[in-house]
Each structure stands twice: as structure tokens, then as C-alpha cells.
Design a protein around this motif. Structure first.
Motif, PDB file in Angstrom:
ATOM      1  N   GLY A   1       0.794  -1.179  -0.132  1.00 43.55           N
ATOM      2  CA  GLY A   1      -0.119   0.052  -0.087  1.00 43.55           C
ATOM      3  C   GLY A   1       0.782   1.250   0.083  1.00 43.55           C
ATOM      4  N   PHE A   2       2.053   1.051  -0.060  1.00 48.98           N
ATOM      5  CA  PHE A   2       2.967   2.488  -0.238  1.00 48.98           C
ATOM      6  C   PHE A   2       2.886   2.935  -1.339  1.00 48.98           C
ATOM      7  N   GLU A   3       2.612   2.248  -2.419  1.00 50.41           N
ATOM      8  CA  GLU A   3       2.402   2.727  -4.113  1.00 50.41           C
ATOM      9  C   GLU A   3       1.116   2.355  -4.408  1.00 50.41           C
ATOM     10  N   THR A   4       0.664   3.154  -5.159  1.00 48.84           N
ATOM     11  CA  THR A   4      -0.803   2.872  -5.840  1.00 48.84           C
ATOM     12  C   THR A   4      -0.544   2.784  -7.259  1.00 48.84           C
ATOM     13  N   PRO A   5      -0.943   1.624  -7.877  1.00 55.34           N
ATOM     14  CA  PRO A   5      -0.932   1.526  -9.126  1.00 55.34           C
ATOM     15  C   PRO A   5      -1.711   2.459  -9.961  1.00 55.34           C
ATOM     16  N   ASP A   6      -1.106   2.718 -11.384  1.00 56.14           N
ATOM     17  CA  ASP A   6      -1.748   3.380 -12.240  1.00 56.14           C
ATOM     18  C   ASP A   6      -3.003   2.660 -12.866  1.00 56.14           C
ATOM     19  N   ARG A   7      -2.897   1.338 -12.878  1.00 52.22           N
ATOM     20  CA  ARG A   7      -4.167   0.548 -13.366  1.00 52.22           C
ATOM     21  C   ARG A   7      -3.668  -0.922 -12.539  1.00 52.22           C
ATOM     22  N   GLY A   8      -5.055  -1.472 -12.824  1.00 52.07           N
ATOM     23  CA  GLY A   8      -5.168  -2.724 -12.063  1.00 52.07           C
ATOM     24  C   GLY A   8      -5.325  -2.813 -10.685  1.00 52.07           C
ATOM     25  N   ARG A   9      -5.327  -3.940 -10.147  1.00 52.50           N
ATOM     26  CA  ARG A   9      -5.927  -4.115  -8.763  1.00 52.50           C
ATOM     27  C   ARG A   9      -5.153  -5.148  -7.938  1.00 52.50           C
TER      28      ARG A   9
ATOM     29  N   ILE B   1      -6.767  -9.545  -1.522  1.00 51.76           N
ATOM     30  CA  ILE B   1      -6.192 -10.350  -0.415  1.00 51.76           C
ATOM     31  C   ILE B   1      -7.273 -10.988   0.104  1.00 51.76           C
ATOM     32  N   ASP B   2      -7.187 -12.353  -0.056  1.00 50.26           N
ATOM     33  CA  ASP B   2      -8.298 -13.351   0.706  1.00 50.26           C
ATOM     34  C   ASP B   2      -9.749 -12.789   0.062  1.00 50.26           C
ATOM     35  N   GLY B   3      -9.785 -12.450  -1.240  1.00 55.63           N
ATOM     36  CA  GLY B   3     -10.808 -12.136  -1.843  1.00 55.63           C
ATOM     37  C   GLY B   3     -11.247 -10.785  -1.832  1.00 55.63           C
ATOM     38  N   VAL B   4     -10.567  -9.718  -0.813  1.00 53.90           N
ATOM     39  CA  VAL B   4     -11.139  -8.376  -0.651  1.00 53.90           C
ATOM     40  C   VAL B   4     -10.082  -7.498  -1.584  1.00 53.90           C
ATOM     41  N   ASP B   5     -10.590  -6.581  -2.367  1.00 52.50           N
ATOM     42  CA  ASP B   5     -10.049  -5.608  -3.202  1.00 52.50           C
ATOM     43  C   ASP B   5      -9.302  -4.782  -2.289  1.00 52.50           C
ATOM     44  N   VAL B   6      -8.011  -4.569  -2.128  1.00 58.22           N
ATOM     45  CA  VAL B   6      -7.221  -3.600  -1.213  1.00 58.22           C
ATOM     46  C   VAL B   6      -6.488  -2.569  -1.836  1.00 58.22           C
ATOM     47  N   THR B   7      -6.728  -2.421  -3.140  1.00 60.17           N
ATOM     48  CA  THR B   7      -5.932  -1.554  -4.077  1.00 60.17           C
ATOM     49  C   THR B   7      -6.102  -0.160  -3.376  1.00 60.17           C
ATOM     50  N   ALA B   8      -7.262   0.377  -2.995  1.00 59.89           N
ATOM     51  CA  ALA B   8      -7.251   1.804  -2.418  1.00 59.89           C
ATOM     52  C   ALA B   8      -7.129   1.888  -1.120  1.00 59.89           C
ATOM     53  N   MET B   9      -6.936   0.698  -0.202  1.00 59.71           N
ATOM     54  CA  MET B   9      -6.747   0.615   1.150  1.00 59.71           C
ATOM     55  C   MET B   9      -5.386   1.378   1.535  1.00 59.71           C
ATOM     56  N   PRO B  10      -5.383   2.183   2.502  1.00 50.16           N
ATOM     57  CA  PRO B  10      -4.090   2.630   2.900  1.00 50.16           C
ATOM     58  C   PRO B  10      -3.118   1.605   3.675  1.00 50.16           C
ATOM     59  N   PRO B  11      -1.932   1.761   3.797  1.00 47.60           N
ATOM     60  CA  PRO B  11      -1.204   0.382   4.363  1.00 47.60           C
ATOM     61  C   PRO B  11      -1.762  -0.112   5.731  1.00 47.60           C
TER      62      PRO B  11
END
Length: 382
Positions: A70-78, A81-91
Motif C-alpha cells: 500500500g506504499f504505492e498506488t498502481p496506475d492500473r489494475g488491482r 487479498i483473501d478475496g477483498v480488493d485492497v487496491t485503494a486501502m491505505p497500508p
């Protein structure tokens, strides 16, 4: 607690079509200016794995690890973890912890206080906190050292404290950034097995970044080899070594000889390719290949040094090369010979010392015949 996957274990969830990945990376891309640090990466990691991201500097492995943390945010993609989308979650909101290469221990705190730090931040009750810290100290085999400061510990002990602190909060996923990079060679080798044993006991899914191929091979259930922001092959350590899919992987994992040539054809059952190659006797190299290649296809043939037998007279074998010894390296357990053929190709050969000897068996300038079976060669078309 989940059953971890280990080398040679019968449980290999990546081969089970019904198994669900614990960590899923879907089409993740991250750029810095015009540089693609991660270029459309997709990856599945299963519960209980000790997974390694292996690559050289600039391969994108550390950027991918930071995206997972969570220290970097991808430009695209997701990232799931264990079925939960954490892409936008803070560390701090992710079920993830990270062990840094520097260990990042607080120098003014004792070992016990370092381990307890994150638990105190979460408001854990004092009695439960003491029990948890003691459990972590016993897990890393340091039950009597809780009152020491980090500067009173060896490098290996500091590494174990950092691991205990990272595991104390019971993360679903533990990320390790070059976890043994600060240790000397002998301590690093011993600590590799200690870390694997701890991972097996706790069952937590580990994802490790390393540039050290030996470290990745020793510790991991599977390895993703990365180059220029892409994953070029994912497999078990044994499969990566014996069946590299590309020239890059063959050269990156272990020592290798590469012979260049063009496909002449195949044997009757299509299992053995015949390849024009000036480095071998008769000008034809034989190599086992599962998928027939069109005649005339330019290929590289990879042969590991330990697959090659050394003879003092011409042998009968699938592949034979003859040349003179140009370089010798005596390493104690093995000797390495560089044998130059008449075509100018230099073949690296490894001889294991089974019997006690103070000198290599062969000398500079000596003529040697080299042989290897078709099954010992891997055809690479890329």
C-alpha cells in the motif's frame, strides 16, 4: 492454521483448478515518468506459500512489493487479498505487515518493547500483550533476550526480532524486503532455514523480494522471475532450474552453457530435436523438446555445467564436444573448467570432488571430450 506448501510437498494448490488464490494481482501497471516499473503484471499466490519475487536491479520487484503493502498506488489494475480488493486501502488498513531489509528496530527500546509496539498501538490489554510477546520470543528462539537492546544483539538475532514484531499482529500476508541482505554469507545460509521453519509453524503467507537466486531457491515454494517490469516465468525452484522458458531465465538461474543453432528436424516420435551447431562433433546437437519447432527456427540450447561428463578419450553419447582446458577454478567441493572447442565456443563444466584431492583432475591445455544426453539439454526459442 493453513497447511503451508513446501518443496516436494504433495499439496500444490497452483496445480488445482478449483483452488482459489489467497493473493491476486490483476493487470497491475505502475509508471514513473516514462519508465514502466510494473508492466501489466498478473500473479496468483496461494495461502501458506513462501513466494519469492526474484530479479535484478530495476526489474520491478520492489515496486510490486510496495504496491502490495500500500506504499504505492498502481496506475492500473488491482490487488485482492483473501478475496477483498485492497487496491485503494491505505497500508494501516490492510491485513499486511512488512519486514524491511534494515529491520527498522527502535534502538531505545528493548527486544520485548519492539515486538509489543504495534500491539500497544492497537490497544491490546497488558496481560494479553505480555503473553503474545513471550509467544513471539519463543517462536524465534529468543525467550531469555526480551530485555536486551538491539545493539546488544547479533545480526541474526536482530533479524529474528524484526520477524517477531512483524508476525505479532498476525497479518494475513507478510512481505519481506531482502530479509537476509544485511547478514554475512554463513549467517545468511543458516538463517534461511530458520526463517522457512518459522513460516511453516505459523502458516502465514510470505512474499519475499530478493535478488539472490540461491536465497529464492532455498526458501520458496514458488518463484516469479522478473525483468524490466514484467514477470517472465513463475514456477517451482526445481522447474525454473531444469526447465527455464526463456534465455533470460536460463542465464539468471544458476550457471549455464548456451549453444546457438537452427532446427534441422526431429526424430521419429518428435521428442528429440536435431539442431545444427558447430560446437559439437558432427555439427548436430540433440536435445529433448516437447513441442516440435519448424525447420530452420533459430534456437538456443541450454545445458547446465553439471549435466556434462568429462572424458579423456572419445565417448559414445548423444552429444560430444572436444576442446582444450583454458581456465580452471578450484572451489573445494567442485572444480570449474572452461573448455574451448575448435569452433571457438567455451563450455563451462563442473566436476564434483567425491574423493579427497588437493588439485583439480585436469590441467591447462589438456584436451578433453565432453558429453551430455539429449535429456540434459533444454531448447529455448526466445
Amino acid at each position: 492454521m493453513a497447511e503451508p506448501v513446501r518443496h516436494g510437498a504433495p499439496l500444490e494448490p497452483w496445480k488445482d483448478p478449483a483452488a482459489k488464490p489467497f493473493l491476486r494481482v490483476e493487470n497491475v501497471t505502475k509508471t514513473f515518468g516514462k519508465v514502466y516499473a510494473c508492466d501489466d503484471i498478473s500473479l496468483d499466490v496461494y495461502r501458506g506459500e513462501f513466494f519469492a519475487l526474484l530479479g535484478g536491479s530495476g526489474s520491478g520487484k520492489s515496486t510490486l512489493l510496495r504496491i502490495l503493502a500500500g506504499f504505492e498506488t498502481p496506475d492500473r489494475g488491482r490487488v485482492l487479498i483473501d478475496g477483498v480488493d485492497v487496491t485503494a486501502m491505505p497500508p494501516y488498513a490492510r491485513p499486511v505487515n512488512m519486514m524491511f531489509q534494515s529491520y527498522a528496530l527502535f534502538p531505545h527500546m528493548t527486544v520485548a518493547q519492539n515486538i509489543a509496539f504495534g500491539l500497544k498501538q492497537d490497544g491490546m490489554a497488558a496481560g494479553e500483550l505480555r503473553d503474545c510477546v513471550q509467544q513471539m520470543l519463543e517462536l524465534v528462539q529468543m525467550p531469555q533476550l526480551g530485555n536486551r537492546k538491539p545493539d546488544q544483539l547479533s545480526g541474526g538475532q536482530r533479524q529474528r526480532v524484526a520477524l517477531a514484531r512483524a508476525l505479532a499482529k498476525q497479518p494475513k500476508l507478510l512481505l519481506l524486503d531482502e530479509p537476509l541482505g544485511a547478514l554475512d554469507k554463513r549467517l545468511r545460509e543458516r538463517t534461511q532455514f530458520e526463517l522457512v521453519n518459522i513460516q511453516e509453524r505459523v502458516g502465514t503467507t510470505f512474499v519475499m523480494v530478493t535478488h539472490d537466486q540461491e536465497e529464492a531457491m532455498t526458501m520458496s515454494s514458488r518463484i516469479a522471475v522478473m525483468d524490466a517490469g514484467r514477470i517472465v516465468q513463475v514456477s517451482t525452484p526445481a522447474a525454473l532450474y531444469e526447465y527455464p522458458s526463456t534465455r533470460f531465465v536460463a542465464e539468471f538461474i544458476g550457471g549455464i552453457n548456451l549453444f546457438e543453432g537452427r532446427v534441422l528436424g526431429h526424430d521419429a516420435d518428435q521428442r528429440i530435436a536435431r539442431i545444427a551447431c558447430a560446437a559439437v562433433e558432427g555439427g548436430v546437437l540433440h536435445a529433448r523438446h516437447a513441442d516440435p519447432l519448424p525447420e530452420g527456427t533459430a534456437v538456443s540450447v541450454a545445458v547446465r555445467p553439471e549435466k556434462i561428463d568429462v572424458h579423456e578419450a572419445p565417448p559414445r553419447a548423444d552429444n560430444v564436444a572436444v576442446g582444450k582446458v583454458r581456465d580452471i577454478a578450484y572451489l573445494g567441493d567442485v572444480s570449474i573448467y572452461h573448455v574451448e572447442t575448435e569452433s571457438g565456443a567455451v563450455v563451462r563444466v563442473q566436476e564434483t570432488h567425491v574423493e579427497r584431492s588437493s588439485e583439480p583432475h585436469y590441467d591447462w591445455g589438456e584436451t578433453l571430450w565432453l558429453s551430455w544426453p539429449a535429456s540434459g539439454a533444454v531448447v529455448l526459442s526466445t
